[in-house]
Design an enzyme around this catalytic site. Structure first.
Site, PDB file in Angstrom:
ATOM      1  N   GLU A 260       0.828  -1.214   0.000  1.00  0.00           N
ATOM      2  CA  GLU A 260       0.000   0.000   0.000  1.00  0.00           C
ATOM      3  C   GLU A 260       0.858   1.257   0.000  1.00  0.00           C
ATOM      4  O   GLU A 260       0.536   2.235  -0.682  1.00  0.00           O
ATOM      5  CB  GLU A 260      -0.942   0.011   1.212  1.00  0.00           C
ATOM      6  N   ARG A 264       0.806   3.748  -3.280  1.00  0.00           N
ATOM      7  CA  ARG A 264       0.170   5.053  -3.041  1.00  0.00           C
ATOM      8  C   ARG A 264       1.201   6.158  -2.812  1.00  0.00           C
ATOM      9  O   ARG A 264       1.093   7.247  -3.380  1.00  0.00           O
ATOM     10  CB  ARG A 264      -0.771   4.978  -1.836  1.00  0.00           C
ATOM     11  N   ASP A 393      -5.232  -9.879  -8.044  1.00  0.00           N
ATOM     12  CA  ASP A 393      -5.532  -8.981  -9.173  1.00  0.00           C
ATOM     13  C   ASP A 393      -4.323  -8.324  -9.841  1.00  0.00           C
ATOM     14  O   ASP A 393      -4.031  -8.553 -11.025  1.00  0.00           O
ATOM     15  CB  ASP A 393      -6.545  -7.910  -8.742  1.00  0.00           C
ATOM     16  N   GLU A 529     -11.936   0.792 -10.263  1.00  0.00           N
ATOM     17  CA  GLU A 529     -11.588  -0.136 -11.346  1.00  0.00           C
ATOM     18  C   GLU A 529     -12.443   0.012 -12.613  1.00  0.00           C
ATOM     19  O   GLU A 529     -11.936  -0.057 -13.731  1.00  0.00           O
ATOM     20  CB  GLU A 529     -11.620  -1.586 -10.856  1.00  0.00           C
TER      21      GLU A 529
HETATM   22  C1  DMJ Z   1      -6.217   0.655  -4.884  1.00  0.00           C
HETATM   23  O1  DMJ Z   1      -5.406   0.852  -3.800  1.00  0.00           O
HETATM   24  C2  DMJ Z   1      -5.477   0.002  -6.016  1.00  0.00           C
HETATM   25  O2  DMJ Z   1      -6.170   0.200  -7.207  1.00  0.00           O
HETATM   26  C3  DMJ Z   1      -5.274  -1.468  -5.801  1.00  0.00           C
HETATM   27  O3  DMJ Z   1      -4.701  -2.083  -6.910  1.00  0.00           O
HETATM   28  C4  DMJ Z   1      -6.597  -2.140  -5.518  1.00  0.00           C
HETATM   29  N1  DMJ Z   1      -7.320  -1.485  -4.471  1.00  0.00           N
HETATM   30  C5  DMJ Z   1      -7.451  -0.061  -4.486  1.00  0.00           C
HETATM   31  C6  DMJ Z   1      -8.633   0.475  -5.237  1.00  0.00           C
HETATM   32  O4  DMJ Z   1      -9.741  -0.298  -5.280  1.00  0.00           O
END
Ligand code: DMJ
Length: 629
Positions: A260, A264, A393, A529
């Site tokens: 994270e 980010r 994912d 998404e």
């Molecule tokens: C974000 O932090 C990123 O897109 C991550 O890949 C998946 N989760 C969140 C948004 O849904």
């Protein structure tokens, strides 16, 4: 005079020769066509032995676009005026031969109208084009054969060296349209709440007019920096920059999640550095990058999930020594870029070792990976469950995106990506009833489940990006089918907002829609998404229905998640328009991703983050595609 002196016969011969030359020219031009299109349209199996296609050209070099100017009446959403169709990038070549331009030190904020600096236009750039190289293909993909990856240090020289050539095209400014203005208005509303009640903290709690801390690092502010830049919000950007300069301190006794904080914070700082050219952001990126490195000190080199930034220690979650597969395989774009910029190979070496290890690991099912990996043994654990949703994912997303970032040379990444998409097709695709929507389900120990996380909606965008980069055209077809499904996950719900998870009906039942929602899954976290994929699909097809769908989604966000005193909130119940049960939390990705992708979706300017020059990390932070050697 000379022409008049010629005999009629001589004149006829000359005219005949000219006509013959012109006909030959037309024939050779049209027969060349667009070689990548014919390659991409072949079925996958036919493409394995594709011969060299001379002249095929891949990614354009990275350049830095100027930010958009934002002004106008932001208070209401006037009638939408029809927009010009975009210039589709398929057949378009950016100015070739340009170098990666390092952002200027101390560069001031530039607007789109700021063309005072010397720029090289496309005509001049054309002269600098290098001789094109032959290519080989692998299962529908095009690969440069003779470019071995360079060590990061030499790339760094190139990136840091000031260039005499301004790598910007001189172009007419594309005006901001009404829908983009509506996104700016939404962003300002969210920012107002954050500024009033949560400034410098991780997340806004808009209802209680307070904040929550996760890492204590101003997460929303850092995640939103490049969105501020792209939306052209100069004053807000300057204010946020000041906070970064004076208050963003990583030397803290705080545990952060490696994934994270990489996607980010590190990602946000790197992309803001590239867009703004302000070295402050690179310095901060280096600082946090160094502090995250202890995570890789494990017996297997598969990183721990958590790192203490101040203490330089790392550990797995308390209950296990496993890490999440998506988390350890979706930090690569950022660490590789950090190596390229700093010349310090250690960042790239650490993440490349993870990629290499996972590439060779047993336990995959036709390219699909399990959700957990052990940091001691380096083996996958909890085998037998396969999903494109949570915990897996972005593994798939980063295979493709790293391949693009590195100039399409790292064949193992492409190989794993192509194999995985075949695995998706073989094991996870199904059609719902009654609308026969194609969706991506899950596989658990041989049993198919019709469950799909909203998170899976990144996939249509990724598939479309692959097709745009020369992969097989059936990826594009699948992308188009899946984005329709993701849209229906909004459209079939009472509030027009998707829940976190849906279950699709496999059998038609009277009075039932395709989408079923379980009580535990009916929350919406303002996730990006679907609008992310809409953006890619619109960029690559020009089909305005994707903009219209995004517009509907923005209106639903405004109707059900907007808090009058500032900010937007996650909600608990997308099925209850009368009481969507606000959760009192605005996730940082609403500003970092959702609103950014909506703004880009509504834009008809393909140079506003040109996808042949930038690749978005999984948190929507654009990073440059490296210039081929
Ligand atoms: C974000 O932090 C990123 O897109 C991550 O890949 C998946 N989760 C969140 C948004 O849904």
């Amino acid at each position: 005079q000379k022409w008049k002196q010629l005999s009629r016969l001589q004149r006829s011969v000359i005219l005949f020769l000219f006509a013959a030359l012109a006909v030959c020219g037309v024939i050779s031009y049209t027969s060349m066509g667009e070689p990548w299109k014919s390659l991409a349209n072949k079925p996958l199996d036919d493409q394995r032995a594709e011969p060299d296609i001379p002249g095929l050209k891949l990614a354009n070099p990275a350049v830095l676009p100027a930010p958009q100017k934002a002004d106008g009446n932001l208070g209401d959403y006037p009638q939408l005026s029809p927009q010009k169709p975009p210039k589709l990038p398929h057949g378009r070549r950016g100015p070739p031969g340009l170098q990666l331009k390092p952002p200027h030190r101390n560069m001031r904020l530039k607007t789109q109208h700021d063309t005072s600096k010397a720029v090289e236009g496309p005509v001049q750039a054309e002269k600098e084009e290098k001789p094109e190289k032959s290519v080989i293909s692998w299962r529908g993909a095009v690969i440069e054969p003779d470019q071995s990856p360079e060590p990061p240090s030499s790339k760094m020289q190139e990136a840091e060296k000031p260039s005499s050539v301004e790598a910007e095209e001189q172009k007419e400014p594309v005006p901001i349209n009404q829908r983009q203005l509506a996104v700016i208005e939404a962003f300002r509303h969210a920012w107002r709440g954050y500024k009033a009640f949560a400034w410098g903290h991780d997340e806004l709690k808009p209802l209680s007019k307070s904040y929550s801390e996760w890492f204590g690092l101003g997460l929303t502010l850092v995640d939103a920096l490049d969105t501020l830049w792209i939306l052209g919000l100069k004053e807000e950007f300057e204010e946020a920059r000041k906070w970064v300069a004076n208050d963003l301190v990583f030397d803290k006794n705080v545990d952060v999640n490696l994934f994270e904080s990489t996607i980010r914070i590190l990602g946000g700082l790197l992309s803001t550095y590239h867009l703004s050219g302000d070295s402050l952001f690179l310095e901060k990126a280096k600082d946090i990058g160094n502090r995250l490195m202890p995570a890789f000190r494990t017996p297997s080199k598969i990183p721990y999930s958590d790192v203490n930034l101040g203490r330089g220690s790392a550990h797995p979650p308390r209950w296990t020594s496993d890490s999440t597969v998506a988390e350890v395989t979706s930090i690569q774009l950022e660490f590789r870029e950090l190596s390229r910029l700093t010349g310090d190979e250690k960042f790239q070496s650490a993440v490349d070792a993870v990629t290499k290890h996972v590439h060779g690991l047993a336990g995959k099912n036709d390219g699909l990976v399990p959700m957990f990996i052990n940091t001691n043994s380096g083996q996958f654990t909890h085998l037998g469950v396969y999903t494109l949703g949570a915990r897996a994912d972005s593994y798939y997303e980063y295979l493709l995106k790293q391949w693009i970032q590195g100039g399409k040379k790292e064949n193992e990444l492409l190989e794993d990506y192509m194999r995985a998409i075949e695995g998706v097709k073989k094991h996870l695709l199904q059609r719902s009833q009654p609308k026969k929507l194609i969706f991506v389900g899950e596989l658990a120990h041989g049993h198919f489940s019709a469950k799909m996380d909203h998170l899976v909606c990144f996939l249509p965008g990724t598939l479309a990006l692959g097709a745009h980069n020369g992969l097989t055209a059936d990826h594009m077809k699948l992308a188009e089918a899946l984005i329709e499904t993701c849209y229906q996950m909004y459209a079939q719900v009472e509030t027009g907002l998707s829940p976190e998870i849906v279950h699709f009906n496999l059998h038609a039942q009277k009075g039932h829609k395709d989408v079923e929602i379980k009580p535990a899954d009916r929350h919406n976290l303002l996730r990006p998404e679907t609008v992310e994929s809409l953006f890619y699909l619109y960029r690559f097809t020009g089909d305005k229905k994707y903009q219209d769908w995004g517009w509907e989604i923005l209106q639903s966000f405004n109707k059900y998640t907007r808090v009058p005193t500032g900010g937007y909130t996650s909600i608990n119940n997308v099925q209850s328009p009368s009481n969507p049960e606000p959760r009192d939390k605005m996730e940082s990705f609403f500003l970092g991703e959702t609103l950014k992708y909506l703004f880009l979706l509504f834009s008809d300017d393909i140079d506003l983050i040109n996808l042949d020059k930038f690749v978005f990390n999984t948190e929507a932070h654009p990073l440059p595609i490296w210039v081929p050697a």
